[in-house]
Write a protein that holds these residues in place. Structure first.
Motif, PDB file in Angstrom:
ATOM      1  N   LEU A  50       0.801  -1.224   0.000  1.00 51.51           N
ATOM      2  CA  LEU A  50       0.000   0.000   0.000  1.00 51.51           C
ATOM      3  C   LEU A  50       0.836   1.277   0.000  1.00 51.51           C
ATOM      4  CD1 LEU A  50      -2.780  -1.032   2.520  1.00 51.51           C
ATOM      5  CD2 LEU A  50      -2.999  -0.816   0.034  1.00 51.51           C
ATOM      6  N   TYR A  51       1.908   1.288   0.759  1.00 53.05           N
ATOM      7  CA  TYR A  51       2.634   2.541   1.000  1.00 53.05           C
ATOM      8  C   TYR A  51       4.059   2.573   0.467  1.00 53.05           C
ATOM      9  CZ  TYR A  51      -1.363   2.804   4.064  1.00 53.05           C
ATOM     10  OH  TYR A  51      -2.648   2.765   4.554  1.00 53.05           O
ATOM     11  N   GLY A  52       4.559   1.458  -0.046  1.00 53.38           N
ATOM     12  CA  GLY A  52       5.906   1.445  -0.600  1.00 53.38           C
ATOM     13  C   GLY A  52       7.000   1.285   0.417  1.00 53.38           C
ATOM     14  N   GLN A  53       6.625   1.053   1.654  1.00 52.41           N
ATOM     15  CA  GLN A  53       7.618   0.785   2.693  1.00 52.41           C
ATOM     16  C   GLN A  53       7.003  -0.086   3.764  1.00 52.41           C
ATOM     17  OE1 GLN A  53       8.618   4.779   3.823  1.00 52.41           O
ATOM     18  NE2 GLN A  53       7.249   4.745   5.561  1.00 52.41           N
ATOM     19  N   LYS A 131       0.975   7.469  -3.907  1.00 55.66           N
ATOM     20  CA  LYS A 131       0.084   8.600  -3.638  1.00 55.66           C
ATOM     21  C   LYS A 131      -1.382   8.183  -3.774  1.00 55.66           C
ATOM     22  CE  LYS A 131      -0.691  13.407  -4.959  1.00 55.66           C
ATOM     23  NZ  LYS A 131      -0.282  14.492  -5.842  1.00 55.66           N
ATOM     24  N   GLU A 132      -1.692   7.451  -4.822  1.00 57.14           N
ATOM     25  CA  GLU A 132      -3.095   7.035  -5.017  1.00 57.14           C
ATOM     26  C   GLU A 132      -3.530   6.035  -3.939  1.00 57.14           C
ATOM     27  OE1 GLU A 132      -6.390   6.105  -8.296  1.00 57.14           O
ATOM     28  OE2 GLU A 132      -4.454   6.912  -8.853  1.00 57.14           O
ATOM     29  N   CYS A 133      -2.652   5.134  -3.549  1.00 56.62           N
ATOM     30  CA  CYS A 133      -2.997   4.176  -2.482  1.00 56.62           C
ATOM     31  C   CYS A 133      -3.263   4.902  -1.170  1.00 56.62           C
ATOM     32  CB  CYS A 133      -1.890   3.140  -2.301  1.00 56.62           C
ATOM     33  SG  CYS A 133      -1.899   1.855  -3.565  1.00 56.62           S
ATOM     34  N   ARG A 134      -2.472   5.926  -0.877  1.00 56.42           N
ATOM     35  CA  ARG A 134      -2.704   6.693   0.357  1.00 56.42           C
ATOM     36  C   ARG A 134      -4.057   7.390   0.307  1.00 56.42           C
ATOM     37  NH1 ARG A 134       2.715   7.159  -0.166  1.00 56.42           N
ATOM     38  NH2 ARG A 134       2.728   9.113  -1.309  1.00 56.42           N
ATOM     39  N   LEU A 135      -4.445   7.880  -0.852  1.00 58.69           N
ATOM     40  CA  LEU A 135      -5.758   8.520  -0.989  1.00 58.69           C
ATOM     41  C   LEU A 135      -6.893   7.508  -0.835  1.00 58.69           C
ATOM     42  CD1 LEU A 135      -5.069  10.921  -3.997  1.00 58.69           C
ATOM     43  CD2 LEU A 135      -5.415  11.568  -1.599  1.00 58.69           C
ATOM     44  N   LEU A 136      -6.679   6.297  -1.329  1.00 58.03           N
ATOM     45  CA  LEU A 136      -7.708   5.255  -1.233  1.00 58.03           C
ATOM     46  C   LEU A 136      -7.894   4.769   0.188  1.00 58.03           C
ATOM     47  CD1 LEU A 136      -6.803   3.121  -4.364  1.00 58.03           C
ATOM     48  CD2 LEU A 136      -8.915   4.408  -4.009  1.00 58.03           C
ATOM     49  N   CYS A 137      -6.784   4.637   0.892  1.00 57.21           N
ATOM     50  CA  CYS A 137      -6.842   4.034   2.226  1.00 57.21           C
ATOM     51  C   CYS A 137      -6.893   5.096   3.291  1.00 57.21           C
ATOM     52  CB  CYS A 137      -5.636   3.129   2.430  1.00 57.21           C
ATOM     53  SG  CYS A 137      -5.604   1.804   1.218  1.00 57.21           S
TER      54      CYS A 137
END
Length: 137
Positions: A50-53, A131-137
């Motif tokens: 989800l966040y790349g880390q 960025k899009e995953c952070r907006l989704l979650c």
């Protein structure tokens, strides 16, 4: 957000391919096992997808993986009625295929959205996927 399916290849203590189908487990499930069995790796893989880390700063790629083995995390999830799939490959330094020395493989990320005709690519740049995953979650 609801987890649907987690697929990992050569991540943490998992050599090869491993899948966790959360839809088959019901609404509530328990992740349990002996110390060192890979429970935390499941959560780290979800965080990385989800966040790349990962939540813990350590090497994601399995020590059992050979340089030519693919390492990735793929997560299917839903947000409301929409279904999403994200796949990430961590950056790695591996031996060159020709000659001596090492070469860097950059991190990769792709985000898909489930549409009427199947999985439709949405993003493929690592920063934009995050960025899009952070907006989704």
């Amino acid at each position: 957000m609801r987890l649907r399916k987690l697929t990992i290849a050569n991540i943490g203590p998992y050599a090869g391919l491993a899948e966790l189908d959360a839809t088959a487990l019901g609404d509530v499930f328990l992740i349990c096992g002996k110390t060192g069995s890979g429970k935390s790796t499941i959560f780290e893989a979800v965080s990385y997808a989800l966040y790349g880390q990962a939540a813990v700063r350590r090497e994601l790629v399995s020590h059992y993986a050979e340089p030519e083995d693919e390492a990735f995390v793929e997560l299917e999830f839903s947000v409301g009625p929409e279904r999403w799939r994200v796949r990430r490959k961590p950056a790695r330094t591996v031996p060159k295929k020709r000659g001596s020395g090492l070469t860097d493989r950059p991190a990769e990320a792709v985000l898909w959205r489930r549409g009427p005709s199947g999985w439709e690519p949405r993003r493929s740049e690592e920063r934009r996927v995050g960025k899009e995953c952070r907006l989704l979650c």
